[in-house]
Design an enzyme around this catalytic site. Sequence first.
Site, PDB file in Angstrom:
ATOM      1  CE1 TYR A   1      32.993  31.861  51.349  1.00 49.91           C
ATOM      2  CE2 TYR A   1      34.240  33.750  50.523  1.00 49.91           C
ATOM      3  CZ  TYR A   1      33.058  33.043  50.633  1.00 49.91           C
ATOM      4  OH  TYR A   1      31.926  33.522  50.024  1.00 49.91           O
TER       5      TYR A   1
ATOM      6  CD  GLU B   1      36.493  36.410  44.691  1.00 50.05           C
ATOM      7  OE1 GLU B   1      36.981  37.428  45.211  1.00 50.05           O
ATOM      8  OE2 GLU B   1      35.413  35.907  45.071  1.00 50.05           O
TER       9      GLU B   1
ATOM     10  CB  VAL C   1      33.229  51.548  35.809  1.00 55.20           C
ATOM     11  CG1 VAL C   1      32.128  51.704  34.757  1.00 55.20           C
ATOM     12  CG2 VAL C   1      34.557  51.219  35.140  1.00 55.20           C
TER      13      VAL C   1
ATOM     14  CG  PHE D   1      39.071  48.652  36.620  1.00 54.18           C
ATOM     15  CD1 PHE D   1      40.210  47.952  36.973  1.00 54.18           C
ATOM     16  CD2 PHE D   1      38.768  48.806  35.279  1.00 54.18           C
ATOM     17  CE1 PHE D   1      41.047  47.410  36.000  1.00 54.18           C
ATOM     18  CE2 PHE D   1      39.596  48.268  34.312  1.00 54.18           C
ATOM     19  CZ  PHE D   1      40.740  47.573  34.666  1.00 54.18           C
TER      20      PHE D   1
ATOM     21  CG  HIS E   1      37.641  36.154  50.097  1.00 53.51           C
ATOM     22  ND1 HIS E   1      36.800  36.492  51.127  1.00 53.51           N
ATOM     23  CD2 HIS E   1      37.096  36.679  48.974  1.00 53.51           C
ATOM     24  CE1 HIS E   1      35.784  37.201  50.651  1.00 53.51           C
ATOM     25  NE2 HIS E   1      35.935  37.328  49.349  1.00 53.51           N
ATOM     26  N   PRO E   2      39.190  37.240  53.141  1.00 54.18           N
ATOM     27  CG  PRO E   2      38.233  39.337  53.506  1.00 54.18           C
ATOM     28  CD  PRO E   2      38.971  38.526  52.464  1.00 54.18           C
TER      29      PRO E   2
ATOM     30  CE  LYS F   1      24.363  56.210  40.812  1.00 54.73           C
ATOM     31  NZ  LYS F   1      23.141  55.513  41.224  1.00 54.73           N
TER      32      LYS F   1
HETATM   33  C1  5GW Z   1      28.785  47.375  39.919  1.00 56.95           C
HETATM   34  C2  5GW Z   1      27.713  46.561  40.226  1.00 56.95           C
HETATM   35  C3  5GW Z   1      27.927  45.304  40.728  1.00 56.95           C
HETATM   36  C4  5GW Z   1      29.260  44.895  40.922  1.00 56.95           C
HETATM   37  C5  5GW Z   1      30.316  45.722  40.588  1.00 56.95           C
HETATM   38  C6  5GW Z   1      30.075  46.975  40.062  1.00 56.95           C
HETATM   39  C7  5GW Z   1      31.189  47.839  39.744  1.00 56.95           C
HETATM   40  C8  5GW Z   1      32.485  47.468  40.014  1.00 56.95           C
HETATM   41  C9  5GW Z   1      30.991  49.134  39.168  1.00 56.95           C
HETATM   42  O1  5GW Z   1      29.864  49.595  38.884  1.00 56.95           O
HETATM   43  N1  5GW Z   1      32.075  49.949  38.924  1.00 56.95           N
HETATM   44  C10 5GW Z   1      33.328  49.513  39.204  1.00 56.95           C
HETATM   45  O2  5GW Z   1      34.288  50.285  38.983  1.00 56.95           O
HETATM   46  N2  5GW Z   1      33.560  48.284  39.727  1.00 56.95           N
HETATM   47  C11 5GW Z   1      34.950  47.853  39.971  1.00 56.95           C
HETATM   48  O3  5GW Z   1      34.998  46.457  40.194  1.00 56.95           O
HETATM   49  C12 5GW Z   1      35.512  48.518  41.219  1.00 56.95           C
HETATM   50  O4  5GW Z   1      36.914  48.659  41.091  1.00 56.95           O
HETATM   51  C13 5GW Z   1      35.200  47.487  42.268  1.00 56.95           C
HETATM   52  O5  5GW Z   1      36.006  47.635  43.428  1.00 56.95           O
HETATM   53  C14 5GW Z   1      35.456  46.190  41.520  1.00 56.95           C
HETATM   54  C15 5GW Z   1      34.754  44.950  42.104  1.00 56.95           C
HETATM   55  O6  5GW Z   1      33.389  45.207  42.394  1.00 56.95           O
HETATM   56  P1  5GW Z   1      32.904  45.304  43.907  1.00 56.95           P
HETATM   57  O7  5GW Z   1      33.951  45.975  44.708  1.00 56.95           O
HETATM   58  O8  5GW Z   1      31.548  45.920  43.939  1.00 56.95           O
HETATM   59  O9  5GW Z   1      32.796  43.784  44.330  1.00 56.95           O
HETATM   60  P2  5GW Z   1      32.858  43.241  45.836  1.00 56.95           P
HETATM   61  O10 5GW Z   1      32.828  41.753  45.688  1.00 56.95           O
HETATM   62  O11 5GW Z   1      34.141  43.725  46.469  1.00 56.95           O
HETATM   63  O12 5GW Z   1      31.652  43.792  46.565  1.00 56.95           O
END
Ligand code: 5GW
Length: 312
Positions: A194, A261, A81, A79, A191-192, A83
Amino acid sequence: MLYFYSSYRSTESVRINHALHLVAPDHLLYQQPSIVKGRTDVVTVTPWLAPIVWEKTFNPELLDSIYRQQNISVVATVFAVGKYVMFLKDFLETAEQHFFVGFRVHIYVFTDRPDEMPQVEMATNRAVTVRTVPSSNRWQTISARRMEFIQTLIEEKLQGSTDYIFCLDVDSKFHGHWGTESLSGLVAVIHPGYYRDPRSKFPYERRAQSSAYIAVGEGDFYYCGGAFGGSLDEVYLLVKTCRLNFEADAAEGIEATWQEESHLNRYMWINKPSKVLSPEYLWQDFNPRRQEIRIIRFSGVDKNYADIRPNN
Ligand code: 5GW
Ligand code: MN
Protein backbone atom coordinates in the site's frame (compact mmCIF):
# COMPACT_ATOMS: atom_id res chain seq x y z
CA MET A 1 17.79 -0.94 30.72
CA LEU A 2 20.11 1.14 28.61
CA TYR A 3 21.00 3.50 31.44
CA PHE A 4 24.53 3.95 32.57
CA TYR A 5 27.02 6.67 33.34
CA SER A 6 28.67 8.60 30.56
CA SER A 7 32.34 7.78 30.22
CA TYR A 8 33.19 11.40 29.58
CA ARG A 9 31.75 12.65 32.83
CA SER A 10 32.59 9.78 35.08
CA THR A 11 32.79 12.05 38.08
CA GLU A 12 29.22 13.23 37.66
CA SER A 13 26.15 11.09 38.26
CA VAL A 14 24.49 11.80 34.96
CA ARG A 15 22.12 9.08 33.81
CA ILE A 16 22.17 8.68 30.08
CA ASN A 17 19.50 7.07 27.97
CA HIS A 18 21.44 5.40 25.22
CA ALA A 19 18.40 5.06 23.03
CA LEU A 20 18.80 8.81 22.55
CA HIS A 21 22.46 9.34 23.35
CA LEU A 22 24.68 7.91 20.62
CA VAL A 23 28.39 7.70 21.36
CA ALA A 24 30.71 6.88 18.47
CA PRO A 25 34.30 5.78 18.95
CA ASP A 26 36.85 8.54 18.48
CA HIS A 27 38.98 8.34 15.28
CA LEU A 28 36.53 6.15 13.42
CA LEU A 29 36.99 6.93 9.74
CA TYR A 30 34.00 6.96 7.45
CA GLN A 31 32.63 8.78 4.45
CA GLN A 32 31.71 12.39 5.04
CA PRO A 33 27.94 12.78 5.23
CA SER A 34 26.51 15.11 2.61
CA ILE A 35 23.92 17.73 3.36
CA VAL A 36 23.00 18.27 -0.30
CA LYS A 37 23.25 14.80 -1.85
CA GLY A 38 21.22 11.77 -0.95
CA ARG A 39 18.16 9.77 -1.92
CA THR A 40 15.71 11.97 -3.81
CA ASP A 41 13.42 9.25 -5.17
CA VAL A 42 11.87 8.51 -1.77
CA VAL A 43 10.89 10.40 1.34
CA THR A 44 13.27 9.72 4.21
CA VAL A 45 11.57 11.51 7.09
CA THR A 46 7.99 11.55 8.40
CA PRO A 47 6.00 14.75 9.13
CA TRP A 48 6.79 14.17 12.83
CA LEU A 49 10.49 13.95 11.95
CA ALA A 50 11.08 10.25 12.43
CA PRO A 51 13.60 8.78 9.98
CA ILE A 52 12.27 6.47 7.26
CA VAL A 53 15.02 3.94 6.69
CA TRP A 54 15.96 3.23 3.08
CA GLU A 55 19.13 1.78 1.59
CA LYS A 56 21.82 4.47 1.19
CA THR A 57 20.43 6.70 3.95
CA PHE A 58 22.67 5.31 6.69
CA ASN A 59 26.19 4.13 7.36
CA PRO A 60 26.09 0.60 8.82
CA GLU A 61 29.69 0.65 10.06
CA LEU A 62 29.10 3.87 11.96
CA LEU A 63 25.85 2.61 13.46
CA ASP A 64 27.38 -0.74 14.43
CA SER A 65 30.28 1.00 16.15
CA ILE A 66 27.82 3.06 18.21
CA TYR A 67 25.68 0.11 19.27
CA ARG A 68 28.68 -2.22 19.77
CA GLN A 69 29.78 0.02 22.66
CA GLN A 70 26.38 -0.42 24.26
CA ASN A 71 26.64 -4.22 24.01
CA ILE A 72 22.96 -4.36 23.09
CA SER A 73 20.86 -7.50 23.19
CA VAL A 74 18.15 -8.06 20.60
CA VAL A 75 15.24 -10.48 20.79
CA ALA A 76 13.11 -11.65 17.87
CA THR A 77 9.80 -13.44 18.38
CA VAL A 78 8.27 -15.69 15.78
CA PHE A 79 5.15 -17.90 15.81
CA ALA A 80 5.00 -21.23 14.03
CA VAL A 81 1.70 -22.88 14.86
CA GLY A 82 0.47 -25.93 12.94
CA LYS A 83 1.93 -26.37 9.50
CA TYR A 84 3.74 -23.04 9.74
CA VAL A 85 6.65 -24.95 11.38
CA MET A 86 7.73 -25.68 7.80
CA PHE A 87 8.88 -22.06 7.48
CA LEU A 88 11.17 -22.14 10.52
CA LYS A 89 14.25 -23.65 8.92
CA ASP A 90 14.64 -20.95 6.24
CA PHE A 91 13.63 -18.21 8.65
CA LEU A 92 16.24 -19.19 11.25
CA GLU A 93 19.00 -19.98 8.76
CA THR A 94 18.62 -16.70 6.92
CA ALA A 95 18.37 -14.78 10.23
CA GLU A 96 21.81 -16.18 11.01
CA GLN A 97 23.10 -14.66 7.79
CA HIS A 98 21.45 -11.23 7.93
CA PHE A 99 19.74 -10.30 11.21
CA PHE A 100 21.97 -8.35 13.62
CA VAL A 101 25.04 -10.34 12.67
CA GLY A 102 27.75 -9.86 15.30
CA PHE A 103 25.33 -8.79 18.04
CA ARG A 104 23.68 -10.67 20.89
CA VAL A 105 20.51 -12.15 19.44
CA HIS A 106 17.94 -14.42 21.06
CA ILE A 107 15.11 -15.80 18.94
CA TYR A 108 12.01 -17.07 20.73
CA VAL A 109 9.96 -19.54 18.68
CA PHE A 110 6.36 -20.09 19.79
CA THR A 111 5.07 -23.38 18.46
CA ASP A 112 2.63 -26.21 19.21
CA ARG A 113 5.01 -28.66 17.52
CA PRO A 114 8.28 -28.45 19.48
CA ASP A 115 9.27 -31.90 18.16
CA GLU A 116 9.36 -30.52 14.63
CA MET A 117 11.83 -27.75 15.46
CA PRO A 118 14.59 -27.74 12.85
CA GLN A 119 18.16 -27.98 14.10
CA VAL A 120 19.86 -24.76 13.08
CA GLU A 121 23.40 -24.01 14.09
CA MET A 122 23.70 -20.64 15.81
CA ALA A 123 26.80 -18.46 15.99
CA THR A 124 28.36 -17.40 19.29
CA ASN A 125 26.15 -15.12 21.36
CA ARG A 126 23.07 -16.20 19.43
CA ALA A 127 20.41 -18.60 20.68
CA VAL A 128 16.98 -20.00 19.93
CA THR A 129 14.48 -20.85 22.65
CA VAL A 130 11.24 -22.74 22.03
CA ARG A 131 8.06 -21.81 23.92
CA THR A 132 5.22 -24.29 23.55
CA VAL A 133 1.78 -22.83 22.83
CA PRO A 134 -1.57 -24.55 22.36
CA SER A 135 -2.69 -25.58 18.87
CA SER A 136 -5.60 -23.81 17.30
CA ASN A 137 -7.75 -24.51 14.33
CA ARG A 138 -9.04 -21.00 14.20
CA TRP A 139 -6.43 -18.83 12.55
CA GLN A 140 -7.94 -15.67 14.01
CA THR A 141 -7.11 -17.04 17.45
CA ILE A 142 -3.49 -17.71 16.50
CA SER A 143 -3.19 -14.22 15.17
CA ALA A 144 -4.98 -12.65 18.13
CA ARG A 145 -2.98 -14.38 20.80
CA ARG A 146 0.39 -13.34 19.46
CA MET A 147 0.23 -10.05 21.38
CA GLU A 148 -0.68 -11.89 24.57
CA PHE A 149 2.20 -14.38 24.27
CA ILE A 150 4.70 -11.61 23.57
CA GLN A 151 3.44 -9.69 26.61
CA THR A 152 3.90 -12.76 28.81
CA LEU A 153 7.35 -13.44 27.39
CA ILE A 154 8.43 -9.88 28.19
CA GLU A 155 7.07 -10.12 31.73
CA GLU A 156 8.50 -13.56 32.45
CA LYS A 157 11.84 -13.50 30.66
CA LEU A 158 12.94 -10.33 29.00
CA GLN A 159 12.48 -7.43 31.37
CA GLY A 160 15.88 -6.31 32.61
CA SER A 161 17.90 -8.40 30.15
CA THR A 162 16.80 -7.29 26.69
CA ASP A 163 17.23 -3.91 25.04
CA TYR A 164 15.34 -4.31 21.76
CA ILE A 165 12.73 -6.69 20.41
CA PHE A 166 11.31 -7.36 16.93
CA CYS A 167 8.16 -9.41 16.33
CA LEU A 168 8.23 -11.10 12.94
CA ASP A 169 6.11 -13.34 10.71
CA VAL A 170 7.62 -16.78 10.22
CA ASP A 171 6.52 -17.21 6.59
CA SER A 172 9.40 -15.00 5.50
CA LYS A 173 13.10 -15.05 4.80
CA PHE A 174 15.97 -12.62 5.17
CA HIS A 175 17.69 -11.72 1.92
CA GLY A 176 19.74 -8.71 3.00
CA HIS A 177 21.18 -6.82 5.95
CA TRP A 178 18.82 -6.01 8.84
CA GLY A 179 20.79 -4.46 11.68
CA THR A 180 21.37 -1.51 13.98
CA GLU A 181 19.90 1.01 11.53
CA SER A 182 16.48 -0.37 12.54
CA LEU A 183 16.87 0.43 16.25
CA SER A 184 14.72 3.02 17.96
CA GLY A 185 12.03 3.37 20.63
CA LEU A 186 8.98 2.41 18.57
CA VAL A 187 9.60 0.91 15.13
CA ALA A 188 7.01 0.24 12.43
CA VAL A 189 7.44 -1.18 8.92
CA ILE A 190 5.55 0.23 5.95
CA HIS A 191 3.43 -2.42 4.27
CA PRO A 192 4.71 -3.25 0.76
CA GLY A 193 1.21 -3.54 -0.67
CA TYR A 194 0.00 0.00 0.00
CA TYR A 195 2.97 2.33 0.11
CA ARG A 196 2.05 4.21 -3.04
CA ASP A 197 -1.66 4.44 -2.22
CA PRO A 198 -3.73 7.29 -0.82
CA ARG A 199 -4.76 6.72 2.80
CA SER A 200 -8.39 6.35 1.76
CA LYS A 201 -7.41 2.99 0.24
CA PHE A 202 -5.64 1.65 3.33
CA PRO A 203 -7.44 -1.40 4.75
CA TYR A 204 -7.79 0.13 8.22
CA GLU A 205 -10.66 -0.90 10.47
CA ARG A 206 -13.48 1.41 9.41
CA ARG A 207 -16.20 0.48 11.88
CA ALA A 208 -16.42 3.04 14.67
CA GLN A 209 -17.50 0.35 17.17
CA SER A 210 -14.03 -1.22 16.99
CA SER A 211 -11.19 0.15 19.13
CA ALA A 212 -9.00 -0.21 16.03
CA TYR A 213 -11.14 2.33 14.16
CA ILE A 214 -9.39 4.87 11.96
CA ALA A 215 -11.66 7.38 10.22
CA VAL A 216 -11.42 8.20 6.55
CA GLY A 217 -9.02 11.13 6.25
CA GLU A 218 -6.91 9.85 9.15
CA GLY A 219 -3.81 7.64 9.23
CA ASP A 220 -0.19 8.15 8.22
CA PHE A 221 1.00 4.96 6.54
CA TYR A 222 -0.31 1.44 6.40
CA TYR A 223 2.01 -0.59 8.58
CA CYS A 224 2.70 -4.34 8.56
CA GLY A 225 1.47 -6.67 11.24
CA GLY A 226 4.26 -9.01 10.13
CA ALA A 227 7.12 -6.92 11.50
CA PHE A 228 7.32 -4.34 14.26
CA GLY A 229 9.57 -3.67 17.20
CA GLY A 230 11.63 -1.22 19.17
CA SER A 231 12.85 -0.89 22.73
CA LEU A 232 11.49 -3.46 25.16
CA ASP A 233 9.50 -0.85 27.11
CA GLU A 234 7.81 0.58 24.02
CA VAL A 235 6.93 -2.82 22.58
CA TYR A 236 5.62 -3.94 25.96
CA LEU A 237 3.22 -1.00 26.00
CA LEU A 238 2.22 -1.70 22.40
CA VAL A 239 1.43 -5.40 22.86
CA LYS A 240 -0.40 -4.75 26.13
CA THR A 241 -2.53 -2.04 24.54
CA CYS A 242 -3.30 -4.00 21.37
CA ARG A 243 -4.20 -7.05 23.41
CA LEU A 244 -6.55 -5.08 25.67
CA ASN A 245 -8.22 -3.44 22.69
CA PHE A 246 -8.51 -6.75 20.88
CA GLU A 247 -10.16 -8.32 23.92
CA ALA A 248 -12.46 -5.35 24.47
CA ASP A 249 -13.60 -5.73 20.85
CA ALA A 250 -14.09 -9.47 21.29
CA ALA A 251 -16.31 -8.82 24.34
CA GLU A 252 -18.47 -6.70 22.03
CA GLY A 253 -18.49 -9.43 19.42
CA ILE A 254 -16.33 -7.51 16.97
CA GLU A 255 -13.10 -8.58 15.29
CA ALA A 256 -11.06 -5.99 13.40
CA THR A 257 -10.70 -6.47 9.64
CA TRP A 258 -7.03 -7.48 9.80
CA GLN A 259 -6.96 -8.61 13.44
CA GLU A 260 -3.84 -7.43 15.25
CA GLU A 261 -2.57 -5.60 12.17
CA SER A 262 -5.59 -3.29 12.47
CA HIS A 263 -4.90 -2.71 16.16
CA LEU A 264 -1.24 -2.10 15.42
CA ASN A 265 -2.16 0.52 12.83
CA ARG A 266 -4.47 2.25 15.29
CA TYR A 267 -1.71 2.21 17.93
CA MET A 268 0.86 3.70 15.54
CA TRP A 269 -1.56 6.42 14.46
CA ILE A 270 -1.84 7.64 18.05
CA ASN A 271 1.66 6.70 19.21
CA LYS A 272 3.86 7.85 16.35
CA PRO A 273 6.74 5.47 15.64
CA SER A 274 10.13 7.04 16.36
CA LYS A 275 11.57 5.20 13.36
CA VAL A 276 9.81 3.90 10.27
CA LEU A 277 11.32 1.12 8.15
CA SER A 278 10.74 1.20 4.40
CA PRO A 279 9.14 -1.76 2.60
CA GLU A 280 12.70 -3.12 2.14
CA TYR A 281 12.10 -4.56 5.61
CA LEU A 282 9.05 -6.61 4.68
CA TRP A 283 8.58 -7.20 1.01
CA GLN A 284 6.38 -9.90 -0.54
CA ASP A 285 7.97 -12.32 -2.96
CA PHE A 286 5.00 -11.96 -5.33
CA ASN A 287 5.29 -8.16 -5.58
CA PRO A 288 6.92 -6.88 -8.75
CA ARG A 289 10.28 -5.30 -7.95
CA ARG A 290 10.19 -1.48 -8.13
CA GLN A 291 12.98 0.97 -8.79
CA GLU A 292 12.96 2.57 -5.33
CA ILE A 293 13.43 -0.85 -3.74
CA ARG A 294 17.21 -1.16 -4.07
CA ILE A 295 17.48 -4.05 -1.66
CA ILE A 296 15.06 -6.57 -0.22
CA ARG A 297 16.05 -7.33 3.35
CA PHE A 298 13.15 -9.49 4.49
CA SER A 299 10.32 -10.86 2.40
CA GLY A 300 7.22 -12.98 2.80
CA VAL A 301 7.49 -16.19 0.79
CA ASP A 302 4.80 -17.20 -1.64
CA LYS A 303 2.72 -19.78 0.08
CA ASN A 304 0.03 -22.15 -0.96
CA TYR A 305 -2.73 -21.29 1.49
CA ALA A 306 -4.56 -24.57 0.92
CA ASP A 307 -1.48 -26.53 2.04
CA ILE A 308 -0.58 -24.70 5.20
CA ARG A 309 -3.62 -23.22 6.85
CA PRO A 310 -5.71 -25.18 9.32
CA ASN A 311 -9.01 -26.80 8.31
CA ASN A 312 -7.93 -27.36 4.75
C1 5GW B 1 -3.30 -19.85 9.63
C2 5GW B 1 -4.41 -19.63 8.84
C3 5GW B 1 -4.72 -18.36 8.43
C4 5GW B 1 -3.88 -17.32 8.85
C5 5GW B 1 -2.79 -17.56 9.66
C6 5GW B 1 -2.51 -18.85 10.08
C7 5GW B 1 -1.35 -19.09 10.90
C8 5GW B 1 -0.48 -18.08 11.24
C9 5GW B 1 -1.03 -20.40 11.38
O1 5GW B 1 -1.73 -21.41 11.14
N1 5GW B 1 0.11 -20.60 12.13
C10 5GW B 1 0.92 -19.56 12.43
O2 5GW B 1 1.95 -19.78 13.10
N2 5GW B 1 0.64 -18.29 12.02
C11 5GW B 1 1.53 -17.19 12.41
O3 5GW B 1 0.91 -15.94 12.18
C12 5GW B 1 2.81 -17.21 11.59
O4 5GW B 1 3.87 -16.66 12.35
C13 5GW B 1 2.45 -16.27 10.47
O5 5GW B 1 3.60 -15.75 9.81
C14 5GW B 1 1.64 -15.21 11.19
C15 5GW B 1 0.69 -14.39 10.30
O6 5GW B 1 -0.06 -15.22 9.43
P1 5GW B 1 0.25 -15.22 7.87
O7 5GW B 1 1.71 -15.10 7.67
O8 5GW B 1 -0.41 -16.41 7.25
O9 5GW B 1 -0.48 -13.91 7.38
P2 5GW B 1 -0.11 -13.10 6.04
O10 5GW B 1 -1.00 -11.89 6.10
O11 5GW B 1 1.35 -12.74 6.09
O12 5GW B 1 -0.42 -14.00 4.87
MN1 MN C 1 3.00 -13.62 6.84
